[in-house]
Design a protein around this motif. Structure first.
Motif, short mmCIF file in Angstrom:
data_model
loop_
_atom_site.label_atom_id
_atom_site.label_comp_id
_atom_site.label_asym_id
_atom_site.label_seq_id
_atom_site.Cartn_x
_atom_site.Cartn_y
_atom_site.Cartn_z
N TRP A 1 2.38 3.82 3.45
CA TRP A 1 3.20 4.48 3.47
C TRP A 1 3.70 4.81 2.04
CZ3 TRP A 1 7.44 2.59 7.08
CH2 TRP A 1 7.02 2.76 8.89
N GLU A 2 3.50 6.24 1.49
CA GLU A 2 3.21 6.99 -0.02
C GLU A 2 5.14 6.38 -0.53
OE1 GLU A 2 -0.03 9.29 -0.37
OE2 GLU A 2 1.35 9.18 1.29
N TYR A 3 5.07 5.77 -1.49
CA TYR A 3 6.38 5.15 -2.51
C TYR A 3 7.82 4.78 -1.15
CZ TYR A 3 4.69 9.17 -5.30
OH TYR A 3 3.92 9.76 -5.81
N TYR A 4 6.91 4.29 -0.80
CA TYR A 4 7.45 3.73 0.51
C TYR A 4 8.46 1.76 -1.00
CZ TYR A 4 10.43 2.34 4.20
OH TYR A 4 11.09 1.49 5.28
N GLN A 5 9.56 1.91 -0.50
CA GLN A 5 9.28 0.50 -1.48
C GLN A 5 9.77 -0.48 -0.95
OE1 GLN A 5 13.24 -0.47 -2.29
NE2 GLN A 5 13.55 -1.80 -4.77
N PRO A 6 10.26 -1.33 0.48
CA PRO A 6 10.62 -2.16 0.82
C PRO A 6 8.91 -2.40 1.41
CG PRO A 6 12.40 -0.47 2.24
CD PRO A 6 11.48 0.11 0.65
N ILE A 7 9.24 -4.05 1.55
CA ILE A 7 7.78 -4.58 1.86
C ILE A 7 7.76 -4.66 3.02
CG2 ILE A 7 5.95 -6.19 1.19
CD1 ILE A 7 6.60 -5.09 -1.54
N ARG A 8 6.87 -4.28 3.70
CA ARG A 8 6.73 -4.18 4.91
C ARG A 8 6.12 -5.66 5.67
NH1 ARG A 8 3.10 0.25 6.57
NH2 ARG A 8 2.64 0.32 3.67
N PRO A 9 6.83 -5.90 6.89
CA PRO A 9 6.14 -7.29 7.45
C PRO A 9 4.49 -7.13 6.97
CG PRO A 9 6.97 -5.88 9.09
CD PRO A 9 6.87 -5.31 7.85
N PHE A 10 4.21 -8.13 6.75
CA PHE A 10 2.82 -8.94 6.59
C PHE A 10 1.84 -8.81 8.11
CE2 PHE A 10 2.18 -10.14 2.07
CZ PHE A 10 2.83 -9.01 1.46
N LYS A 11 0.81 -8.96 8.36
CA LYS A 11 -0.14 -9.28 9.53
C LYS A 11 -0.38 -10.58 9.18
CE LYS A 11 -0.83 -5.08 11.24
NZ LYS A 11 -1.82 -3.86 12.59
N HIS B 1 1.12 -1.14 -0.21
CA HIS B 1 -0.53 0.08 0.30
C HIS B 1 0.80 1.18 0.15
CE1 HIS B 1 -3.38 2.23 0.86
NE2 HIS B 1 -3.52 1.67 1.24
N VAL B 2 1.13 1.48 -1.13
CA VAL B 2 2.01 2.68 -1.28
C VAL B 2 1.71 4.32 -1.63
CG1 VAL B 2 3.86 1.49 -1.42
CG2 VAL B 2 2.80 2.25 -3.34
N SER C 1 5.23 -1.45 -8.52
CA SER C 1 6.68 -0.94 -8.13
C SER C 1 6.85 0.08 -9.31
CB SER C 1 8.11 -2.36 -8.70
OG SER C 1 7.10 -2.51 -9.96
N TYR C 2 8.19 0.60 -8.50
CA TYR C 2 8.42 2.27 -9.11
C TYR C 2 9.12 2.05 -9.80
CZ TYR C 2 6.88 2.95 -4.08
OH TYR C 2 5.63 2.88 -3.44
N ARG C 3 9.40 4.04 -11.16
CA ARG C 3 10.55 3.96 -12.64
C ARG C 3 10.84 4.79 -11.90
NH1 ARG C 3 5.40 2.61 -15.01
NH2 ARG C 3 5.38 4.47 -16.28
N LYS C 4 11.97 5.34 -12.22
CA LYS C 4 12.46 6.87 -12.56
C LYS C 4 11.65 7.52 -13.84
CE LYS C 4 16.36 9.74 -12.07
NZ LYS C 4 17.98 9.29 -12.97
#
Length: 562
Positions: free
Chosen positions: A445-455, A368-369, A475-478
């Motif tokens: 968490w907007e524009y956050y790249q690492p995948i945070r822990p899943f519940k 969720h970004v 994922s993101y592209r420049k």
């Protein structure tokens, strides 16, 4: 008597086009009618091709319908011409003279044959249609000078030409989009042989009773006239030119196709080899705990989510409003989302490949970004219409109505009776074929790249209802210079759709929950171009703290998300 007079008047007006001036080549009526018809047919071909991409039986049904349709149009044309213009009454001569042996009529026998044949013959016929069908559709419609220079745009003869060429274009595009064409090198000689056989039959008939089939005797105002002039009217050399030109087009098409496919594959490999782009922005105030929210809501509607709350409201009023919102989303919001986020969608084929499984119900997960990433998901998984588990405060805030209209279901807290009703309603929704979306990281968490822990509870509804988990990842592209400098965009988005994951029947029920959650998390990492073992955070949530891997200052200049 009055009815008979009306019918005869319509016959004269529509079928015979009496006292009606010709439309003229490239006139407004000509261009408007063929463009509108092609748009309809090609849109339908694209839609059906995507929908039936992994369903051979339905592909064959579409092909049969196209074959029957083009034959019926031809039969109607022959019946009309025989009644209206066959004065000598010689049926055989009439049929030969109107046989589908002209260049633009090749699809009339080929499409039905492709529908009823199998194996190698069908592969070659499908390639033949793919190579010629779109060309026939555009050239036959837009450059049909003999039709529109002598007939109005809306009359029987023009309509027959329009339908024949449009069905050809429809079938060719459907074959391409659905993946029915194989375009194998081993089939190339046989596909070209179909053309040679067709042309040879036309040439023999031309010598018996000259009708200029395949333009073998005269260019008739087409570009073939130039080639006849090149050989100074020598008929044999001109006919050899016709063979070489049309067979050369087919061979050239094959090699152009191979070149394009190779270039696309090379580009995809190049993109896949690039490291994932990490925006590493300090604009947003990421919280200390990975599942906490940083959004500040400006409103509290005071709604109590208890056992009396309709977690999924099926009333007519709500469903009607959701329908109107859906129309607005499809027509305006989804295109805007693509533009605003620079959104690309990959893996759409998974939706069609596993459609029958997903129609029984599923649970999807994604990082969720962004405020709009759920809109991206709604757009990507069409024709499915998901519902989403939402933060209860969001459904009490200023955007509550909008979230509710796009399928938001609040998660109740601190009330066992409410939780029980919520679970029962959601379980029933999934069992009845619903698509439930969950953000397993717990917050945005907007524009956050690492995948945070899943519940770990993310797989609960899937296991409880024996339905799959569908992983998705952003994922993101420049962004390019314009997006960076003018629109201040931090990153462009790529939403990738994975393949469904099922519970491991060999494990005990207590272990299935964590196992499926772990596999879903690993799948999301891989879809986001992150190796699961190299991801910054552990897979399962355990009151995890934020890891400051590029800065310790967050929320600089933050004025709210939008």
């Amino acid at each position: 008597m009055l009815l008979f007079t009306g019918i005869m008047s319509f016959y004269d007006w529509f079928f015979l086009a009496k006292d009606r001036p010709p439309a003229g080549l490239f006139s407004f009526s000509h261009l408007f009618s063929v463009t509108l018809c092609l748009l309809i047919f090609l849109s339908l071909a694209y839609f059906l091709g995507r929908r039936f991409k992994f369903e051979p039986r339905k592909q064959t049904i579409v092909l049969i319908v196209a074959g029957i349709s083009i034959l019926l149009v031809q039969i109607a044309k022959l019946a009309f011409l025989y009644v209206a213009y066959n004065d000598d009454g010689k049926v055989w001569r009439f049929l030969v003279g109107n046989a589908p042996m002209y260049l633009c009529d090749m699809m009339i026998p080929i499409i039905p044959l492709a529908a009823i044949t199998r194996g190698k013959v069908r592969r070659c016929l499908l390639d033949f249609i793919a190579i010629w069908g779109l060309l026939m559709g555009f050239m036959g419609n837009y450059f049909a000078g003999n039709i529109y220079l002598s007939n109005p745009a809306f009359c029987f003869i023009s309509l027959v030409s329009l339908l024949n060429h449009s069905i050809s274009a429809f079938t060719a595009l459907f074959i391409f989009v659905s993946g029915m064409n194989k375009m194998e090198k081993r089939d190339m000689p046989w596909t070209v042989a179909i053309l040679v056989l067709y042309m040879t039959v036309a040439l023999v008939v031309d010598y018996v009773d000259n009708h200029n089939f395949m333009f073998f005797f005269d260019g008739d105002g087409t570009p073939f006239t130039l080639f006849k002039d090149l050989v100074k009217g020598n008929l044999v050399l001109y006919q050899i030119e016709i063979y070489i030109l049309q067979c050369g087009y087919m061979v050239g098409f094959y090699f152009a196709y191979y070149g394009i496919v190779k270039a696309i594959k090379k580009h995809q490999e190049k993109v896949a080899a690039l490291p994932p782009f990490d925006p590493k922005t300090n604009k947003f105030p990421y919280t200390e705990k990975t599942d906490q929210h940083y959004l500040k809501l400006k409103k509290d509607n005071g709604i109590i989510f208890d056992e009396n709350y309709p977690y999924i409201d099926r009333s007519f009023g709500i469903r009607f409003k959701q329908f109107l919102v859906r129309v607005l989303l499809v027509l305006i919001v989804f295109p805007m989302t693509r533009i605003r986020l620079g959104l690309r969608i990959k893996g759409k084929d998974s939706i069609y490949r596993y459609r029958h499984e997903l129609e029984k119900g599923c649970v999807s997960v994604c990082n969720h970004v962004h405020m709009w990433d759920y809109l991206s998901i709604m757009s990507a998984i069409r024709p499915f219409k998901p519902m989403i588990l939402a933060w209860d405060k969001n459904l009490n805030g200023e955007n509550a109505c909008l979230i509710r209209m796009v399928g938001g279901i609040p998660i109740p807290k601190g009330n066992p009776k409410a939780t029980l009703k919520f679970s029962n309603v959601v379980n029933e929704y999934i069992r009845n074929g619903g698509w439930l979306h969950i953000y397993p990281e717990g917050s945005m968490w907007e524009y956050y790249q690492p995948i945070r822990p899943f519940k770990s509870g993310v797989s609960h509804f899937a296991i409880a209802n024996d339905r799959p988990v569908m992983p998705l990842a952003i994922s993101y592209r420049k962004p390019n210079w314009i997006r960076r400098k003018i629109f201040k965009q931090i990153a462009c988005f790529t939403l990738t759709i994975g393949e469904p994951l099922y519970k491991d029947e060999t494990l005990e029920r207590e272990k299935q929950l964590d196992d499926l959650t772990l596999r879903a998390r690993d799948a999301v990492c891989r879809l986001a171009h992150i190796k699961p073992e190299e991801n910054l955070y552990p897979p399962l949530f355990s009151d995890n703290d934020r890891i400051d891997y590029y800065t310790k200052e967050y929320g600089i200049g933050y004025k709210g998300s939008h």
